[in-house]
Design an enzyme around this catalytic site. Structure first.
Site, mmCIF file in Angstrom:
data_model
loop_
_atom_site.group_PDB
_atom_site.id
_atom_site.type_symbol
_atom_site.label_atom_id
_atom_site.label_comp_id
_atom_site.label_asym_id
_atom_site.label_seq_id
_atom_site.Cartn_x
_atom_site.Cartn_y
_atom_site.Cartn_z
ATOM 1 N N ARG A 166 6.209 -17.015 -3.384
ATOM 2 C CA ARG A 166 6.336 -15.565 -3.171
ATOM 3 C C ARG A 166 6.069 -15.198 -1.710
ATOM 4 O O ARG A 166 6.696 -14.290 -1.160
ATOM 5 C CB ARG A 166 5.368 -14.813 -4.089
ATOM 6 C CG ARG A 166 5.802 -14.857 -5.557
ATOM 7 C CD ARG A 166 4.779 -14.233 -6.471
ATOM 8 N NE ARG A 166 4.770 -12.775 -6.375
ATOM 9 C CZ ARG A 166 3.799 -12.012 -6.833
ATOM 10 N NH1 ARG A 166 2.729 -12.553 -7.396
ATOM 11 N NH2 ARG A 166 3.866 -10.704 -6.734
ATOM 12 N N ARG A 224 12.258 -4.234 -0.519
ATOM 13 C CA ARG A 224 11.928 -5.620 -0.178
ATOM 14 C C ARG A 224 12.824 -6.165 0.934
ATOM 15 O O ARG A 224 12.527 -7.207 1.511
ATOM 16 C CB ARG A 224 12.097 -6.523 -1.410
ATOM 17 C CG ARG A 224 11.044 -6.319 -2.482
ATOM 18 C CD ARG A 224 11.313 -7.211 -3.674
ATOM 19 N NE ARG A 224 10.521 -6.858 -4.833
ATOM 20 C CZ ARG A 224 9.318 -7.336 -5.110
ATOM 21 N NH1 ARG A 224 8.776 -8.226 -4.318
ATOM 22 N NH2 ARG A 224 8.669 -6.948 -6.182
ATOM 23 N N ARG A 265 -7.690 -12.757 -9.648
ATOM 24 C CA ARG A 265 -7.311 -11.366 -9.934
ATOM 25 C C ARG A 265 -7.062 -11.129 -11.426
ATOM 26 O O ARG A 265 -6.415 -11.928 -12.095
ATOM 27 C CB ARG A 265 -6.036 -11.025 -9.137
ATOM 28 C CG ARG A 265 -5.621 -9.585 -9.254
ATOM 29 C CD ARG A 265 -4.633 -9.217 -8.183
ATOM 30 N NE ARG A 265 -3.332 -9.839 -8.362
ATOM 31 C CZ ARG A 265 -2.286 -9.594 -7.583
ATOM 32 N NH1 ARG A 265 -2.410 -8.765 -6.566
ATOM 33 N NH2 ARG A 265 -1.126 -10.195 -7.791
ATOM 34 N N LYS A 312 -2.581 -3.723 -2.122
ATOM 35 C CA LYS A 312 -1.789 -2.512 -2.388
ATOM 36 C C LYS A 312 -2.158 -1.908 -3.745
ATOM 37 O O LYS A 312 -2.305 -0.700 -3.892
ATOM 38 C CB LYS A 312 -0.284 -2.819 -2.376
ATOM 39 C CG LYS A 312 0.235 -3.469 -1.114
ATOM 40 C CD LYS A 312 1.748 -3.589 -1.102
ATOM 41 C CE LYS A 312 2.344 -4.346 -2.274
ATOM 42 N NZ LYS A 312 1.964 -5.764 -2.345
ATOM 43 N N ARG A 329 -2.025 -12.189 -14.632
ATOM 44 C CA ARG A 329 -0.574 -12.366 -14.598
ATOM 45 C C ARG A 329 -0.229 -13.851 -14.541
ATOM 46 O O ARG A 329 -0.926 -14.626 -13.893
ATOM 47 C CB ARG A 329 0.019 -11.670 -13.368
ATOM 48 C CG ARG A 329 -0.041 -10.161 -13.456
ATOM 49 C CD ARG A 329 0.577 -9.549 -12.219
ATOM 50 N NE ARG A 329 0.479 -8.105 -12.223
ATOM 51 C CZ ARG A 329 0.295 -7.367 -11.140
ATOM 52 N NH1 ARG A 329 0.165 -7.940 -9.952
ATOM 53 N NH2 ARG A 329 0.246 -6.050 -11.219
#
Length: 241
Positions: free
Chosen positions: A198, A115, A154, A40, A187
Site C-alpha cells: 500500500r 488518490r 491498530r 487521518k 482490518r
C-alpha cells in the site's frame, strides 16, 4: 421519518444546540492525504465535530450507494460484479450526491480520495460547477519506518470509524469501544506485508496529488509522527489560518 413527539426533550434540545453552534461555523471543504496509518482516521472525527462537517470516506460511500440502489450505486455494483474498478467519474458523482445531504451543509472532509491527479482534476471540475472549491488539503507527512508499528497495533470500531492502538491509544477495556462497548476489529490488511504494497502505491500514485495541491497554495504539511494530541493541535492551527 421519526415522530418528534416520541423524541426525548433532552435529545431535541441537544440537537437544537448543536445546530445553533454549527450555524456559526465557517464552511470548510477539506481533503486529508496521507499513507495508511498516518493518523487521518484519528483526526477526522475531531475535525468533523468541531466544524460540523460530514466525513466522506469513498469506500463507505460506495458501499452505501450500492446498498441504497441509487442510480450511481447500481452502476458501481455492475463494475464491482465484473471485478472492474469503479470509474473516477462514478466516484466523483457519488461525492457530488453526498454533498446535497443536510449533514454536509457546512462542508466535508474527504478521506482516501483523490488518490491520483486525474481524480483531483475531476473533483475540482465538479466543485467548480457548484461554485466552490477545496479550502485546505492537509498532508499527514510521516516516515515509512514509523508506520509499521502503528499499523499492526491498530483496532477499529466499525460503525463509527473510531480507531485505537494497543500501544499509543488503547481502549479503556481491551478489544472494546470506549463509547458503545461494542467489539473492535482489526482490518485484514493491517499487517506489515500489505502495508508495504500500500505504501508503494501511495508513493507512486498519491504523492503527485500532494504536489498538485501544493501548486494551488491550499496545502499544509502536518507532522504526523507526533502523538495524537500534538497532531490535533497542528491540525486545528492549520484550519484556523
Amino acid at each position: 421519518m421519526a415522530d418528534l413527539e416520541d423524541v426525548q426533550t433532552v435529545d431535541l434540545m441537544s440537537e437544537l444546540l448543536r445546530r445553533l453552534k454549527c450555524a456559526q461555523k465557517p464552511d470548510k471543504r477539506l481533503i486529508f492525504i496521507g499513507p495508511p496509518g498516518s493518523g487521518k482516521g484519528t483526526q477526522s472525527p475531531i475535525v468533523k465535530d468541531e466544524f460540523c462537517l460530514c466525513h466522506l470516506s469513498t469506500g463507505d460511500m460506495l458501499r452505501a450507494a450500492v446498498a441504497a440502489k441509487t442510480p450511481l450505486g447500481v452502476k458501481a455494483k455492475e463494475a464491482m460484479d465484473k471485478g472492474a474498478l469503479v470509474s473516477d467519474d462514478l466516484v466523483v458523482g457519488i461525492i457530488d450526491e453526498a454533498m446535497n445531504k443536510p449533514k454536509c451543509q457546512k462542508g466535508f472532509i474527504l478521506d482516501g480520495f483523490p488518490r491520483t491527479v486525474t481524480q483531483a482534476e475531476k473533483l475540482d471540475e465538479m466543485l467548480k460547477k457548484r461554485g466552490t472549491g477545496i479550502d485546505k488539503v492537509l498532508n499527514f507527512a510521516i516516515d515509512d519506518s514509523v508506520l509499521e508499528e502503528r499499523i499492526t497495533g491498530r483496532w477499529i470500531h466499525p460503525s463509527s470509524g473510531r480507531s485505537y492502538h494497543t500501544k499509543f491509544a488503547p481502549p479503556k477495556t481491551p478489544g472494546v469501544d470506549d463509547i458503545t462497548g461494542e467489539p473492535l476489529i482489526q482490518r485484514k490488511d493491517d499487517n506489515a506485508e500489505v502495508l508495504r504494497s500500500r505504501l508503494a502505491a501511495f508513493h507512486s500514485q498519491t504523492e503527485p496529488v500532494i504536489d498538485y495541491y501544493g501548486k494551488k497554495s491550499v496545502l499544509t504539511n502536518i507532522h504526523a509522527e507526533k502523538n495524537p494530541q500534538e497532531v490535533t493541535a497542528e491540525v486545528q492551527k492549520a484550519l484556523s489560518s
